[in-house]
Design a protein around this motif. Structure first.
Motif, PDB file in Angstrom:
ATOM      1  N   ALA A 197       0.833  -1.204   0.000  1.00 59.26           N
ATOM      2  CA  ALA A 197       0.000   0.000   0.000  1.00 59.26           C
ATOM      3  C   ALA A 197       0.869   1.256   0.000  1.00 59.26           C
ATOM      4  O   ALA A 197       0.556   2.249  -0.678  1.00 59.26           O
ATOM      5  CB  ALA A 197      -0.944  -0.003   1.194  1.00 59.26           C
ATOM      6  N   LEU A 198       1.971   1.237   0.748  1.00 64.26           N
ATOM      7  CA  LEU A 198       2.867   2.391   0.796  1.00 64.26           C
ATOM      8  C   LEU A 198       3.564   2.604  -0.548  1.00 64.26           C
ATOM      9  O   LEU A 198       3.706   3.733  -1.027  1.00 64.26           O
ATOM     10  CB  LEU A 198       3.905   2.198   1.899  1.00 64.26           C
ATOM     11  N   VAL A 199       4.009   1.503  -1.163  1.00 67.45           N
ATOM     12  CA  VAL A 199       4.639   1.600  -2.482  1.00 67.45           C
ATOM     13  C   VAL A 199       3.631   2.090  -3.517  1.00 67.45           C
ATOM     14  O   VAL A 199       3.913   2.990  -4.319  1.00 67.45           O
ATOM     15  CB  VAL A 199       5.220   0.236  -2.898  1.00 67.45           C
ATOM     16  N   LEU A 200       2.440   1.507  -3.502  1.00 62.09           N
ATOM     17  CA  LEU A 200       1.417   1.862  -4.483  1.00 62.09           C
ATOM     18  C   LEU A 200       1.013   3.325  -4.378  1.00 62.09           C
ATOM     19  O   LEU A 200       0.793   3.990  -5.398  1.00 62.09           O
ATOM     20  CB  LEU A 200       0.193   0.951  -4.296  1.00 62.09           C
ATOM     21  N   HIS A 201       0.920   3.830  -3.160  1.00 63.74           N
ATOM     22  CA  HIS A 201       0.579   5.240  -2.974  1.00 63.74           C
ATOM     23  C   HIS A 201       1.596   6.128  -3.692  1.00 63.74           C
ATOM     24  O   HIS A 201       1.222   7.110  -4.355  1.00 63.74           O
ATOM     25  CB  HIS A 201       0.535   5.569  -1.485  1.00 63.74           C
ATOM     26  N   ARG A 202       2.862   5.788  -3.594  1.00 62.51           N
ATOM     27  CA  ARG A 202       3.903   6.589  -4.238  1.00 62.51           C
ATOM     28  C   ARG A 202       3.856   6.443  -5.759  1.00 62.51           C
ATOM     29  O   ARG A 202       4.078   7.403  -6.502  1.00 62.51           O
ATOM     30  CB  ARG A 202       5.270   6.180  -3.692  1.00 62.51           C
ATOM     31  N   LEU A 203       3.582   5.243  -6.235  1.00 64.18           N
ATOM     32  CA  LEU A 203       3.460   5.055  -7.685  1.00 64.18           C
ATOM     33  C   LEU A 203       2.318   5.896  -8.244  1.00 64.18           C
ATOM     34  O   LEU A 203       2.445   6.524  -9.304  1.00 64.18           O
ATOM     35  CB  LEU A 203       3.230   3.572  -7.999  1.00 64.18           C
ATOM     36  N   ARG A 204       1.205   5.907  -7.546  1.00 68.00           N
ATOM     37  CA  ARG A 204       0.059   6.692  -8.007  1.00 68.00           C
ATOM     38  C   ARG A 204       0.332   8.194  -7.956  1.00 68.00           C
ATOM     39  O   ARG A 204      -0.284   8.971  -8.692  1.00 68.00           O
ATOM     40  CB  ARG A 204      -1.170   6.356  -7.155  1.00 68.00           C
ATOM     41  N   LEU A 257       9.513   3.483 -10.473  1.00 70.79           N
ATOM     42  CA  LEU A 257       9.576   2.215  -9.737  1.00 70.79           C
ATOM     43  C   LEU A 257      10.642   2.275  -8.647  1.00 70.79           C
ATOM     44  O   LEU A 257      10.394   1.935  -7.488  1.00 70.79           O
ATOM     45  CB  LEU A 257       9.888   1.058 -10.685  1.00 70.79           C
ATOM     46  N   GLY A 258      11.849   2.689  -9.032  1.00 73.30           N
ATOM     47  CA  GLY A 258      12.943   2.698  -8.074  1.00 73.30           C
ATOM     48  C   GLY A 258      12.729   3.685  -6.950  1.00 73.30           C
ATOM     49  O   GLY A 258      12.992   3.368  -5.781  1.00 73.30           O
ATOM     50  N   GLN A 259      12.252   4.875  -7.274  1.00 72.36           N
ATOM     51  CA  GLN A 259      12.052   5.879  -6.232  1.00 72.36           C
ATOM     52  C   GLN A 259      10.980   5.448  -5.253  1.00 72.36           C
ATOM     53  O   GLN A 259      11.089   5.687  -4.044  1.00 72.36           O
ATOM     54  CB  GLN A 259      11.675   7.221  -6.858  1.00 72.36           C
ATOM     55  N   ALA A 260       9.928   4.824  -5.743  1.00 74.34           N
ATOM     56  CA  ALA A 260       8.861   4.346  -4.860  1.00 74.34           C
ATOM     57  C   ALA A 260       9.395   3.323  -3.865  1.00 74.34           C
ATOM     58  O   ALA A 260       9.037   3.344  -2.676  1.00 74.34           O
ATOM     59  CB  ALA A 260       7.721   3.746  -5.681  1.00 74.34           C
ATOM     60  N   VAL A 268      11.291   2.003   1.624  1.00 71.20           N
ATOM     61  CA  VAL A 268      12.258   1.333   2.492  1.00 71.20           C
ATOM     62  C   VAL A 268      12.789   2.302   3.546  1.00 71.20           C
ATOM     63  O   VAL A 268      12.917   1.951   4.729  1.00 71.20           O
ATOM     64  CB  VAL A 268      13.404   0.735   1.655  1.00 71.20           C
ATOM     65  N   THR A 269      13.079   3.527   3.141  1.00 72.76           N
ATOM     66  CA  THR A 269      13.575   4.530   4.085  1.00 72.76           C
ATOM     67  C   THR A 269      12.549   4.793   5.184  1.00 72.76           C
ATOM     68  O   THR A 269      12.886   4.854   6.378  1.00 72.76           O
ATOM     69  CB  THR A 269      13.891   5.834   3.346  1.00 72.76           C
ATOM     70  N   GLU A 270      11.290   4.930   4.795  1.00 73.24           N
ATOM     71  CA  GLU A 270      10.226   5.181   5.764  1.00 73.24           C
ATOM     72  C   GLU A 270      10.027   3.984   6.699  1.00 73.24           C
ATOM     73  O   GLU A 270       9.886   4.151   7.922  1.00 73.24           O
ATOM     74  CB  GLU A 270       8.921   5.486   5.021  1.00 73.24           C
ATOM     75  N   LEU A 271      10.046   2.796   6.150  1.00 78.05           N
ATOM     76  CA  LEU A 271       9.850   1.601   6.958  1.00 78.05           C
ATOM     77  C   LEU A 271      11.005   1.387   7.936  1.00 78.05           C
ATOM     78  O   LEU A 271      10.791   1.010   9.093  1.00 78.05           O
ATOM     79  CB  LEU A 271       9.705   0.379   6.050  1.00 78.05           C
ATOM     80  N   HIS A 272      12.215   1.603   7.469  1.00 76.46           N
ATOM     81  CA  HIS A 272      13.378   1.420   8.348  1.00 76.46           C
ATOM     82  C   HIS A 272      13.339   2.397   9.519  1.00 76.46           C
ATOM     83  O   HIS A 272      13.691   2.036  10.652  1.00 76.46           O
ATOM     84  CB  HIS A 272      14.670   1.607   7.558  1.00 76.46           C
ATOM     85  N   ALA A 273      12.905   3.629   9.248  1.00 75.11           N
ATOM     86  CA  ALA A 273      12.829   4.613  10.326  1.00 75.11           C
ATOM     87  C   ALA A 273      11.781   4.225  11.358  1.00 75.11           C
ATOM     88  O   ALA A 273      11.975   4.414  12.559  1.00 75.11           O
ATOM     89  CB  ALA A 273      12.513   5.986   9.740  1.00 75.11           C
ATOM     90  N   VAL A 314       7.813  -4.075 -18.056  1.00 74.56           N
ATOM     91  CA  VAL A 314       8.904  -3.635 -18.917  1.00 74.56           C
ATOM     92  C   VAL A 314      10.215  -3.626 -18.134  1.00 74.56           C
ATOM     93  O   VAL A 314      11.234  -4.158 -18.577  1.00 74.56           O
ATOM     94  CB  VAL A 314       8.627  -2.232 -19.499  1.00 74.56           C
ATOM     95  N   SER A 315      10.181  -3.021 -16.957  1.00 79.55           N
ATOM     96  CA  SER A 315      11.352  -2.917 -16.098  1.00 79.55           C
ATOM     97  C   SER A 315      11.095  -3.611 -14.764  1.00 79.55           C
ATOM     98  O   SER A 315       9.949  -3.869 -14.397  1.00 79.55           O
ATOM     99  CB  SER A 315      11.696  -1.443 -15.851  1.00 79.55           C
ATOM    100  N   VAL A 316      12.183  -3.884 -14.053  1.00 79.20           N
ATOM    101  CA  VAL A 316      12.117  -4.509 -12.734  1.00 79.20           C
ATOM    102  C   VAL A 316      12.936  -3.667 -11.767  1.00 79.20           C
ATOM    103  O   VAL A 316      14.071  -3.278 -12.075  1.00 79.20           O
ATOM    104  CB  VAL A 316      12.683  -5.945 -12.758  1.00 79.20           C
ATOM    105  N   ALA A 317      12.367  -3.365 -10.612  1.00 77.95           N
ATOM    106  CA  ALA A 317      13.101  -2.698  -9.543  1.00 77.95           C
ATOM    107  C   ALA A 317      13.050  -3.583  -8.308  1.00 77.95           C
ATOM    108  O   ALA A 317      12.050  -4.259  -8.056  1.00 77.95           O
ATOM    109  CB  ALA A 317      12.497  -1.325  -9.244  1.00 77.95           C
TER     110      ALA A 317
END
Length: 251
Positions: free
Chosen positions: A151-158, A163-166, A171-176, A191-194
């Motif tokens: 859900a956190l990744v998808l929010h950023r994609l939307r 892909l990479g920035q999301a 990860v940065t937010e979760l680690h904190a 097309v791409s994989v991250a």
């Protein structure tokens, strides 16, 4: 916990990547060679793949072990694709989520998987969840930590992230919020994989003719496999792989 794999390249049968190699994801469900956490991946599995001309992937997911589903063997034999993401889920405490907790998670053109665990779950996630719009929380497929990570990744994609920035920002937010979490994330748009290596193993194999495979562990002993260092973002297409070191956020 868990094993996962993504492929992008020339059209191939699912079985060529997922079941036929000597140490394929299928075998990793009961005999992983490099899994550091958990011993058997029997609490669900799934595969998502892309058909030519359709940007929205299809998915096949089940709540039981992959070896107990003869229908999957037939599916893997005849379905061909140029891009896929698949996962087998580590055996965990019993829950009601069943199939809904099995990766890949999906929305629009994206497929996602999380290999790892959030420390202190679910208490550590309270602040993370509060930052999501209510309607996105209500759309969670399952109540497991991986569903919230998605859900956190998808929010950023939307919101327009790549892909990479999301993945990096999540990860940065979760680690904190939950230090010590294992956050190997895998994401594709067909097309791409991250992917991120953060607390568990990640490998890749790339070639101009054979496409690119990104996986928790190699599915054979070909010397072309290379390990991704921990705390690294991987971004790949069908021929090239880029590795970017990730700095651990300051406390």
């Amino acid at each position: 916990m868990c094993r996962h794999l993504a492929y992008a390249g020339p059209a191939t049968a699912l079985r060529d990547v997922l079941t036929e190699p000597p140490h394929a994801l299928y075998r990793q469900s009961w005999a992983p060679r490099m899994q550091r956490y958990g011993t058997v991946n029997a609490d669900g599995f799934g595969v998502g793949w892309y058909a030519p001309g359709d940007p929205v992937p299809a998915r096949y997911r089940r709540r039981g072990p992959i070896w107990a589903d003869p229908s999957f063997a037939d599916l893997a034999r005849v379905v061909r694709t140029g891009a896929l993401l698949a996962a087998v889920r580590d055996a965990t405490e019993s829950g009601a989520d069943g199939e809904a907790a099995a990766a890949p998670f999906a929305s629009g053109p994206w497929l996602f998987s999380h290999n790892g665990a959030l420390t202190g779950w679910p208490g550590s996630a309270a602040g993370l969840a509060s930052g999501l719009p209510a309607h996105e929380l209500l759309q969670l497929e399952a109540r497991c930590d991986s569903a919230l990570v998605w859900a956190l990744v998808l929010h950023r994609l939307r919101e327009g992230d790549s892909l990479g920035q999301a993945l990096v920002d999540t990860v940065t937010e979760l680690h904190a919020a939950a230090p010590g979490s294992r956050l190997n994330l895998l994401l594709t748009d067909g097309v791409s994989v991250a992917a991120t290596a953060w607390g568990d193993t990640l490998w890749y194999s790339a070639g101009p003719a054979g496409g690119t495979v990104v996986a928790s562990e190699p599915y054979d002993d070909d010397p072309c496999w290379a390990e991704v260092p921990d705390r690294t973002l991987l971004f790949a297409d069908r021929t090239d792989v880029l590795l970017t070191p990730l700095k651990e956020p300051a406390p």
